[in-house]
Design a protein around this motif. Structure first.
Motif, short mmCIF file in Angstrom:
data_model
loop_
_atom_site.label_atom_id
_atom_site.label_comp_id
_atom_site.label_asym_id
_atom_site.label_seq_id
_atom_site.Cartn_x
_atom_site.Cartn_y
_atom_site.Cartn_z
N LYS A 163 1.27 -0.90 -0.14
CA LYS A 163 0.08 -0.09 -0.38
C LYS A 163 0.78 1.29 0.03
O LYS A 163 1.80 0.99 0.72
N ILE A 164 0.66 2.20 -0.81
CA ILE A 164 1.38 3.66 -0.88
C ILE A 164 -0.01 4.79 -0.97
O ILE A 164 -0.91 4.95 -1.02
N VAL A 165 0.73 5.66 -0.48
CA VAL A 165 0.27 7.13 -1.31
C VAL A 165 0.70 8.21 -1.88
O VAL A 165 1.90 8.27 -1.02
N ALA A 166 0.13 7.70 -2.78
CA ALA A 166 0.94 8.88 -3.91
C ALA A 166 0.26 10.13 -4.16
O ALA A 166 -0.59 10.59 -4.03
N ASN A 167 1.41 10.63 -4.32
CA ASN A 167 1.42 12.49 -3.83
C ASN A 167 0.89 12.99 -5.34
O ASN A 167 0.97 12.40 -6.51
N ILE A 168 -0.59 13.56 -4.83
CA ILE A 168 -1.39 13.97 -6.27
C ILE A 168 -0.52 15.56 -6.65
O ILE A 168 -1.39 15.52 -7.95
N SER A 169 0.57 16.50 -6.52
CA SER A 169 1.24 17.37 -7.03
C SER A 169 2.02 16.55 -7.85
O SER A 169 2.28 17.54 -9.00
N ASN A 170 2.50 15.32 -7.43
CA ASN A 170 3.82 15.04 -8.36
C ASN A 170 3.24 13.65 -9.28
O ASN A 170 4.83 13.09 -10.33
N THR A 171 2.17 12.94 -9.11
CA THR A 171 1.94 11.83 -9.46
C THR A 171 1.36 11.76 -10.50
O THR A 171 0.26 12.07 -10.44
N LYS A 172 1.63 10.60 -11.76
CA LYS A 172 0.60 11.40 -12.29
C LYS A 172 -0.12 9.78 -12.65
O LYS A 172 0.13 8.47 -12.73
N LEU A 173 -1.08 9.02 -12.71
CA LEU A 173 -2.51 7.81 -12.35
C LEU A 173 -3.19 8.11 -13.83
O LEU A 173 -3.51 9.50 -14.25
N ALA A 174 -3.33 6.92 -14.46
CA ALA A 174 -3.87 6.66 -15.95
C ALA A 174 -4.88 4.90 -15.09
O ALA A 174 -4.12 4.16 -15.65
N SER A 175 -5.83 5.59 -16.29
CA SER A 175 -7.19 4.27 -15.29
C SER A 175 -6.87 3.85 -16.52
O SER A 175 -6.80 4.07 -17.71
#
Length: 177
Positions: free
Chosen positions: A37-49
């Motif tokens: 489990k990780i917490v991905a920072n909103i400001s510098n992490t890109k998520l792609a569904s």
């Protein structure tokens, strides 16, 4: 195929399930055996569904979900992600014949096959996505009328309308004199 909530994170290998969100970022759980489990920072992490990813096509872009479904249909011949580039190229010509061969690199094909091997045994991979015709055909989806929102009770009293004194009607009319 229901891949809602499955994301790829920039800079990290593998796929993650979106568990939640807090003020620090997105809470993600890896889909591999480690269940990290990780917490991905909103400001510098890109998520792609995975639902939103497309592959370059000759005429129009191909949806990743469609390509994964084609790979699943030919799962007996699906190569390993570490296979030779020529093997990957010939396999992708079978499962996505209209992909742009100049823009889709071998590294992209390896990533897609890695993702396929991660999610092929998951129950999300075999169930219908919400809102599709397949789900409605099974009879699982019931159409319910929307409930009207109830008014919230307030403690303040409603203002009462005071009646203004009625104007007396004039019996005389002023027509032209």
């Amino acid at each position: 195929m229901n891949l809602r909530g499955i994301v790829a994170v920039s800079g990290r290998p593998g796929l993650f399930k979106l568990v939640g969100q807090n003020k620090g970022g997105y809470v993600l759980e890896s889909l591999d055996a480690q269940k990290l489990k990780i917490v991905a920072n909103i400001s510098n992490t890109k998520l792609a569904s995975l639902e939103d990813i497309t592959i370059y096509g000759e005429d129009e872009d191909l949806k990743l979900i469609d390509v994964l479904a084609n790979i699943d249909a030919k799962k007996a011949t699906a190569p390993d992600a570490k296979a030779d580039n020529n093997v990957l190229r010939s396999f992708f010509i079978e499962v996505a014949p209209s992909h742009d061969q100049e823009k889709v690199y071998a590294s992209d094909m390896k990533k897609i096959l890695t993702w396929y091997h991660l999610i092929k045994d998951m129950p999300l991979f075999t169930e219908a996505a919400p809102g599709t015709e397949e789900e409605g055909a099974k009879g699982d989806l019931e159409v319910k009328p929307k409930a009207t929102p109830k008014a919230k009770p307030t403690n303040a009293k409603a203002p009462t309308a005071k009646s203004a004194p009625a104007k007396k009607a004039s019996m005389t009319s002023k027509k032209g004199v």
